[in-house]
Design a protein around this motif. Structure first.
Motif, PDB file in Angstrom:
ATOM      1  N   GLY A  25      -9.454  -0.563  -1.737  1.00 55.32           N
ATOM      2  CA  GLY A  25      -7.996  -0.452  -1.795  1.00 55.32           C
ATOM      3  C   GLY A  25      -7.548   0.945  -1.428  1.00 55.32           C
ATOM      4  N   LYS A  26      -6.256   1.049  -1.118  1.00 56.72           N
ATOM      5  CA  LYS A  26      -5.692   2.351  -0.745  1.00 56.72           C
ATOM      6  C   LYS A  26      -4.201   2.345  -1.027  1.00 56.72           C
ATOM      7  N   VAL A  27      -3.712   3.428  -1.590  1.00 57.97           N
ATOM      8  CA  VAL A  27      -2.274   3.648  -1.704  1.00 57.97           C
ATOM      9  C   VAL A  27      -1.953   4.975  -1.032  1.00 57.97           C
TER      10      VAL A  27
ATOM     11  N   ASP B  64      -1.079  -0.171  -8.786  1.00 62.01           N
ATOM     12  CA  ASP B  64      -1.123  -0.923  -7.531  1.00 62.01           C
ATOM     13  C   ASP B  64      -2.528  -0.879  -6.931  1.00 62.01           C
ATOM     14  N   LEU B  65      -3.159   0.291  -6.979  1.00 59.47           N
ATOM     15  CA  LEU B  65      -4.513   0.429  -6.450  1.00 59.47           C
ATOM     16  C   LEU B  65      -5.494  -0.418  -7.259  1.00 59.47           C
TER      17      LEU B  65
ATOM     18  N   ALA C 266       0.805  -1.225   0.000  1.00 58.17           N
ATOM     19  CA  ALA C 266       0.000   0.000   0.000  1.00 58.17           C
ATOM     20  C   ALA C 266       0.835   1.271   0.000  1.00 58.17           C
ATOM     21  N   ARG C 267       2.187   1.142  -0.022  1.00 59.43           N
ATOM     22  CA  ARG C 267       3.004   2.342   0.019  1.00 59.43           C
ATOM     23  C   ARG C 267       4.148   2.248  -0.983  1.00 59.43           C
TER      24      ARG C 267
ATOM     25  N   ARG D 101      -7.840   6.540  -2.320  1.00 58.24           N
ATOM     26  CA  ARG D 101      -8.641   5.365  -1.994  1.00 58.24           C
ATOM     27  C   ARG D 101      -9.565   4.998  -3.149  1.00 58.24           C
ATOM     28  N   ALA D 102      -9.940   3.755  -3.154  1.00 54.46           N
ATOM     29  CA  ALA D 102     -11.000   3.280  -4.042  1.00 54.46           C
ATOM     30  C   ALA D 102     -12.062   2.621  -3.172  1.00 54.46           C
ATOM     31  N   VAL D 103     -13.321   2.980  -3.385  1.00 56.47           N
ATOM     32  CA  VAL D 103     -14.416   2.389  -2.616  1.00 56.47           C
ATOM     33  C   VAL D 103     -15.484   1.888  -3.580  1.00 56.47           C
TER      34      VAL D 103
END
Length: 507
Positions: A321-323, A198-199, A70-71, A162-164
Motif C-alpha cells: 500500500g501507499k499513501v 487508509d494505509l 491513495a491521496r 509506503r508499506a511493503v
C-alpha cells in the motif's frame, strides 16, 4: 527564544511566464511586468476576486492525480483579492533613503541593521545598508527553503509513505518517505493529510488471508543527527522543534488533536515525542489489529523491492500500500504561514534527495545553497545549517532575500510563486496579526505581507509591501544584535520601516 506564528488565507500565482533570462547581473535583471496577481491581500474591500487559475490546478492534482484511495482530499480553494498596479510610479532611491534612514538608526534595532529594498517588477535596487552582508536570518530562512524545494521537486510533488511485505509472512515494513504531515486518522493536526488508517486498510486487503504479525519501521531515508547542533538548548523541549525522522505523524506531536484545538494565530507550540518513527510504527501496528507485545515495533530495512502484492502471501519487498502527502505547494504554504519548523526541515531534506545528497541537516543545507546558485542568485551570500532557521549558524544577506522574492514574483518561475500564499499579512494574520496596530505603523496594516524571524537577540522580517502609489516592493530587514528585553519595541521599530514604505510614494 523562537517565534510562534499562525495561519493566513491562501492566494496563488498566475500569469504567463516570460522566457527566463540567462545570466542576470545583481539587481539589474530585465524582468517582465507579469506579476503574481495575488502577492498582496488588501484589507480594504476593493479589488477583483481571483481564484487559482493557471498551473496551480495541475499542481494540486487535477491533471494526473493518484487514485482517490491513495491521496488526501483537497479543500476547495479560497477566493482572494487582486494585486496592486504594476504600472504605478516607481519610488526613487533618494525618496526611499529619506524615508528609511532615520528609522534604521533606532537603538532597539541594535548596532547591526542590514536592509535591502527593491522593486519587484523591474528588480531595481532602491535602498541598501549592509545589504550584501550575510546575517542570522532566524525563521526568514524558510523563504530560501521554500524556493529551493519548489524548484527542486516542483509544486505538484507528493511525498509517499509506503508499506511493503517483510522478510517473513505477516511482517509489514512501514517505510517513511519524509512526510511530516502524515496523520494516524481523521483527527490529525494538518487538514487533508495522508493517513495511516487508509494505509492499513490497503495492507489488510493486500495481505489477503495472511494475518499481520509484526510491524518493522524503516526510517532510514533520513540520515545524520535528529537535532541540528546549532539549535538552542531549549528547542527539543520548547515545543517548536522535534527530532527530524523520515517517518512521523502530525509533526511528531504527542497529542495532535488537542494541539489542533488549542493552537491560535500566534502559538503552535506542542509537546513532541522523542522517537517519532517508532511512535508512528506503534500506531500503525494497532491499526493493523496487533496487540500486546506485537505493538512493540523495531527499526529495520525494507527488503529489496519485489513484485506487486497478489492473492496469497506476497513476496518480501512487495508493495502492500501507499499513501501520499498533500502536494508540496500546500506543505510550503503551511510551512510559511505557521512557521512550521518540522515541515521546514523535511522540505530541506526533499531538496537534498532531489539533488542526490544525503537527507540530513548538512545535505539539505548544501542542496539548498546549490539550488539558489542554479537560479542565478549569489550563493556566496547564503550559508545554511538547517532549513527552518532555528540554527544560529545560518547566514543570509538581505539583498539575496529581495532577489529571491523578486525572482519568485516576476513570472519567470511560476512554480516559485507559491511562497507568497502563506506570508502573514500586517495587522491581520500569523505572526503579524497583532502588529501594525500603533499609529506609527498603521500604514502597513494590510499593505505588508512578510515572513518574520525571531531568536533571542535576532529579529528579522522579509516580504512585500505596496506603496501609497500602488507600487509593489520587496524588502528585507535583518538584525542579529538587538538589545535584551526589547522584543516588542524591536518589532515595532521593524514595522515602522515597512510602514514608511507603505505610507509614501517615496519619490
Amino acid at each position: 527564544m523562537t517565534e510562534s506564528p499562525g495561519s493566513v488565507p491562501y492566494p496563488q500565482p498566475y500569469g504567463a511566464a516570460p522566457a527566463p533570462a540567462a545570466a542576470r547581473s545583481r539587481r539589474r535583471w530585465p524582468l517582465a511586468l507579469a506579476l503574481v496577481a495575488v502577492l498582496l491581500v488588501v484589507l480594504a474591500g476593493v479589488g477583483v476576486v481571483v481564484v487559482r487559475p493557471g498551473p496551480v490546478a495541475g499542481w494540486l492534482g487535477a491533471a494526473s492525480a493518484p487514485p482517490a484511495s491513495a491521496r488526501a482530499a483537497e479543500p476547495d480553494p479560497s477566493a482572494v483579492l487582486a494585486g496592486p498596479d504594476a504600472n504605478a510610479p516607481l519610488p526613487t532611491p533618494e525618496g526611499v533613503r529619506a524615508a528609511l534612514d532615520p528609522l534604521t538608526r533606532a537603538a532597539v534595532l541594535g548596532d547591526r541593521v542590514n536592509i535591502s529594498v527593491a522593486d519587484v517588477s523591474t528588480g531595481t535596487a532602491l535602498y541598501g545598508s549592509g545589504q550584501d552582508t550575510p546575517t542570522v536570518p532566524a525563521s526568514v530562512t524558510k523563504l530560501a527553503t521554500a524556493v529551493a524545494v519548489l524548484e527542486a521537486r516542483g509544486p505538484a510533488y507528493r511525498i509517499p509513505t509506503r508499506a511493503v511485505a517483510g522478510p517473513n509472512p505477516g511482517e509489514v515494513v512501514l517505510v517513511g518517505g519524509g512526510d511530516p504531515s502524515l496523520a494516524v486518522n481523521n483527527h490529525g493536526f494538518y487538514p487533508g493529510a495522508a493517513r495511516l488508517d487508509d494505509l492499513a486498510a490497503q495492507v489488510r486487503t493486500a495481505l489477503g488471508g495472511t494475518a499481520p504479525t509484526r510491524v518493522i519501521v524503516d526510517s532510514s531515508l533520513f540520515t545524520g543527527p535528529v537535532y541540528e547542533p546549532g539549535w538552542d538548548a531549549d528547542i527539543p523541549t520548547g515545543g517548536f522543534g522535534a527530532p527530524i525522522t523520515a517517518l512521523m505523524t502530525d509533526g511528531a506531536r504527542r497529542d495532535p488533536e488537542t494541539a489542533r484545538k488549542t493552537a491560535d494565530q500566534t502559538n503552535h507550540a506542542a509537546e513532541r515525542v522523542p522517537q517519532p518513527d517508532l511512535a508512528a510504527g506503534r500506531q500503525f501496528a494497532r491499526l493493523l489489529g496487533l496487540t500486546g507485545d506485537a505493538v512493540a515495533v523495531q527499526r529495520g530495512k525494507a527488503p529489496a523491492a519485489g513484485p506487486s502484492a497478489t492473492a496469497g502471501a506476497p513476496a518480501p519487498g512487495a508493495e502492500l500500500g501507499k499513501v501520499e502527502s498533500l502536494p508540496l505547494i500546500r506543505l510550503v504554504d503551511i510551512m510559511i504561514s505557521d512557521s512550521d519548523n518540522v515541515i521546514a526541515e523535511c522540505m530541506a531534506r526533499q531538496v537534498a534527495l532531489a539533488r542526490n545528497k544525503p537527507a540530513s541537516f548538512a545535505g539539505g543545507a548544501a542542496a539548498t545553497d546549490e539550488v539558489i546558485g542554479e537560479l542565478g542568485l549569489p550563493a556566496a551570500e547564503i550559508s545554511l545549517a538547517d532549513g527552518s532557521g532555528l540554527s544560529r549558524t545560518n547566514r543570509i544577506s538581505p539583498s539575496l532575500l529581495t532577489d529571491l522574492l523578486t525572482l519568485a514574483g516576476n513570472g519567470s518561475h511560476p512554480e516559485l510563486g507559491a511562497i507568497f500564499g502563506g506570508l502573514p499579512v500586517g495587522g491581520w494574520s500569523g505572526t503579524l496579526d497583532e502588529r501594525y496596530q500603533a499609529t506609527a505603523t498603521k500604514a502597513g496594516a494590510g499593505m505588508v505581507r512578510a515572513k518574520t524571524g525571531t531568536l533571542t537577540g535576532v529579529n528579522a522580517i522579509a516580504g512585500l509591501v505596496t506603496t501609497a502609489d500602488g507600487r509593489l516592493l520587496t524588502f528585507a530587514v535583518l538584525t542579529d544584535r538587538t538589545p535584551p528585553d526589547t522584543l516588542d519595541e524591536t518589532r515595532q521599530a521593524l514595522d515602522r520601516i515597512s510602514s514608511a514604505l507603505a505610507g509614501c510614494g517615496c519619490r
